[in-house]
Design a protein around this motif. Structure first.
Motif, mmCIF file in Angstrom:
data_model
loop_
_atom_site.group_PDB
_atom_site.id
_atom_site.type_symbol
_atom_site.label_atom_id
_atom_site.label_comp_id
_atom_site.label_asym_id
_atom_site.label_seq_id
_atom_site.Cartn_x
_atom_site.Cartn_y
_atom_site.Cartn_z
ATOM 1 N N ALA A 58 -2.820 41.885 8.089
ATOM 2 C CA ALA A 58 -1.574 42.531 8.521
ATOM 3 C C ALA A 58 -0.641 41.508 9.160
ATOM 4 C CB ALA A 58 -1.880 43.661 9.499
ATOM 5 N N TYR A 59 -1.194 40.606 9.957
ATOM 6 C CA TYR A 59 -0.392 39.572 10.619
ATOM 7 C C TYR A 59 0.212 38.609 9.600
ATOM 8 C CZ TYR A 59 0.907 35.761 13.731
ATOM 9 O OH TYR A 59 1.596 34.788 14.392
ATOM 10 N N ALA A 60 -0.563 38.227 8.593
ATOM 11 C CA ALA A 60 -0.053 37.341 7.540
ATOM 12 C C ALA A 60 1.100 38.013 6.795
ATOM 13 C CB ALA A 60 -1.174 36.958 6.576
ATOM 14 N N ARG A 61 0.969 39.295 6.517
ATOM 15 C CA ARG A 61 2.043 40.032 5.840
ATOM 16 C C ARG A 61 3.265 40.136 6.748
ATOM 17 N NH1 ARG A 61 4.576 41.350 1.148
ATOM 18 N NH2 ARG A 61 4.963 43.580 1.003
ATOM 19 N N GLU A 62 3.051 40.367 8.049
ATOM 20 C CA GLU A 62 4.157 40.405 9.009
ATOM 21 C C GLU A 62 4.954 39.104 8.932
ATOM 22 O OE1 GLU A 62 4.828 39.913 13.827
ATOM 23 O OE2 GLU A 62 2.873 40.591 13.115
ATOM 24 N N LYS A 63 4.261 37.977 8.973
ATOM 25 C CA LYS A 63 4.936 36.680 8.947
ATOM 26 C C LYS A 63 5.693 36.483 7.634
ATOM 27 C CE LYS A 63 4.097 35.784 12.978
ATOM 28 N NZ LYS A 63 5.241 35.932 13.889
ATOM 29 N N GLN A 64 5.118 36.944 6.529
ATOM 30 C CA GLN A 64 5.781 36.838 5.233
ATOM 31 C C GLN A 64 7.087 37.629 5.242
ATOM 32 O OE1 GLN A 64 3.955 38.948 1.959
ATOM 33 N NE2 GLN A 64 4.683 37.417 0.497
ATOM 34 N N VAL A 65 7.024 38.882 5.663
ATOM 35 C CA VAL A 65 8.196 39.755 5.645
ATOM 36 C C VAL A 65 9.240 39.299 6.665
ATOM 37 C CG1 VAL A 65 8.981 42.145 5.982
ATOM 38 C CG2 VAL A 65 6.880 41.685 4.697
ATOM 39 N N GLN A 66 8.819 38.735 7.775
ATOM 40 C CA GLN A 66 9.768 38.212 8.763
ATOM 41 C C GLN A 66 10.645 37.112 8.161
ATOM 42 O OE1 GLN A 66 7.350 37.077 12.117
ATOM 43 N NE2 GLN A 66 7.638 39.050 13.115
ATOM 44 N N GLY A 67 10.124 36.399 7.192
ATOM 45 C CA GLY A 67 10.878 35.331 6.547
ATOM 46 C C GLY A 67 11.839 35.811 5.471
ATOM 47 N N TRP A 68 11.828 37.090 5.190
ATOM 48 C CA TRP A 68 12.671 37.651 4.134
ATOM 49 C C TRP A 68 14.074 37.960 4.629
ATOM 50 C CZ3 TRP A 68 9.326 41.949 1.408
ATOM 51 C CH2 TRP A 68 8.256 41.330 0.752
ATOM 52 N N SER A 69 14.993 38.009 3.685
ATOM 53 C CA SER A 69 16.367 38.409 3.980
ATOM 54 C C SER A 69 16.420 39.914 4.267
ATOM 55 C CB SER A 69 17.272 38.113 2.778
ATOM 56 O OG SER A 69 16.930 38.978 1.694
ATOM 57 N N ARG A 70 17.507 40.338 4.845
ATOM 58 C CA ARG A 70 17.726 41.768 5.103
ATOM 59 C C ARG A 70 17.670 42.564 3.797
ATOM 60 N NH1 ARG A 70 19.863 44.926 9.042
ATOM 61 N NH2 ARG A 70 20.776 46.878 8.326
ATOM 62 N N ARG A 71 18.309 42.059 2.761
ATOM 63 C CA ARG A 71 18.337 42.770 1.471
ATOM 64 C C ARG A 71 16.931 42.930 0.903
ATOM 65 N NH1 ARG A 71 22.596 40.489 -2.530
ATOM 66 N NH2 ARG A 71 22.071 42.435 -3.576
ATOM 67 N N LYS A 72 16.119 41.911 1.047
ATOM 68 C CA LYS A 72 14.760 41.986 0.526
ATOM 69 C C LYS A 72 13.923 42.979 1.343
ATOM 70 C CE LYS A 72 11.113 39.063 -1.265
ATOM 71 N NZ LYS A 72 10.634 37.701 -1.472
ATOM 72 N N ARG A 73 14.090 42.982 2.659
ATOM 73 C CA ARG A 73 13.391 43.968 3.496
ATOM 74 C C ARG A 73 13.814 45.382 3.117
ATOM 75 N NH1 ARG A 73 13.689 41.448 9.625
ATOM 76 N NH2 ARG A 73 12.788 39.435 9.085
ATOM 77 N N GLU A 74 15.099 45.587 2.877
ATOM 78 C CA GLU A 74 15.579 46.922 2.505
ATOM 79 C C GLU A 74 15.043 47.347 1.148
ATOM 80 O OE1 GLU A 74 19.798 46.441 3.153
ATOM 81 O OE2 GLU A 74 19.611 47.136 5.226
ATOM 82 N N ALA A 75 14.866 46.412 0.228
ATOM 83 C CA ALA A 75 14.265 46.745 -1.067
ATOM 84 C C ALA A 75 12.811 47.180 -0.875
ATOM 85 C CB ALA A 75 14.360 45.548 -2.013
ATOM 86 N N LEU A 76 12.083 46.504 0.007
ATOM 87 C CA LEU A 76 10.700 46.885 0.308
ATOM 88 C C LEU A 76 10.663 48.282 0.913
ATOM 89 C CD1 LEU A 76 7.674 46.040 0.540
ATOM 90 C CD2 LEU A 76 8.238 45.213 2.836
ATOM 91 N N ILE A 77 11.502 48.524 1.896
ATOM 92 C CA ILE A 77 11.549 49.823 2.581
ATOM 93 C C ILE A 77 11.836 50.956 1.597
ATOM 94 C CG2 ILE A 77 12.886 51.195 4.242
ATOM 95 C CD1 ILE A 77 13.243 48.449 5.803
#
Length: 94
Positions: A58-77
Motif C-alpha cells: 500500500a505504501y509503495a502504491r501511495e508513493k507511486q500515485v503521489q508522483g502522478w499529475s492531477r489529471r492522472k489521479r483524476e483518471a484513476l479516481i
C-alpha cells in the motif's frame, strides 16, 4: 489488510495516503488530528481506495500515485484506465 487512499480536500486538492486502519485514519483526518496536508484543508472526502494484503505494498502504491499529475489521479479516481495509459505516455514524451 492495508489501504492506499485518496482524499479530496476542501480546496479541491488531493491527498494520497496509506494505512492499516482505514476507518480510524479517516476519522483522524476528519477531526484534524493528523498533522498533515489535510489538517488545514478540511473537510476532506474519501474519493478512492485500493486494498492490499501488506502495508508495504500500500505504501509503495501511495508513493507511486503521489508522483502522478492531477489529471492522472483524476483518471484513476474515475476508473478511466485508458486515460491512465495515455497520460503516462504523454508524460514520457514531454
Amino acid at each position: 489488510m492495508a489501504h492506499m487512499y485518496i482524499l479530496r480536500c476542501s480546496d479541491a486538492s488531493y491527498y494520497v495516503g496509506s494505512t492499516r486502519h482505514l476507518e480510524r485514519r479517516l476519522e483522524q483526518h476528519a477531526a484534524g488530528a493528523v498533522r498533515s496536508y489535510t489538517s488545514t484543508r478540511l473537510p476532506v472526502e474519501l474519493v478512492y481506495v485500493e486494498e492490499y494484503g501488506r502495508i508495504d505494498d500500500a505504501y509503495a502504491r501511495e508513493k507511486q500515485v503521489q508522483g502522478w499529475s492531477r489529471r492522472k489521479r483524476e483518471a484513476l479516481i474515475s476508473g478511466e484506465t485508458a486515460k491512465l495509459a495515455r497520460l503516462s505516455s504523454r508524460a514520457r514524451r514531454g
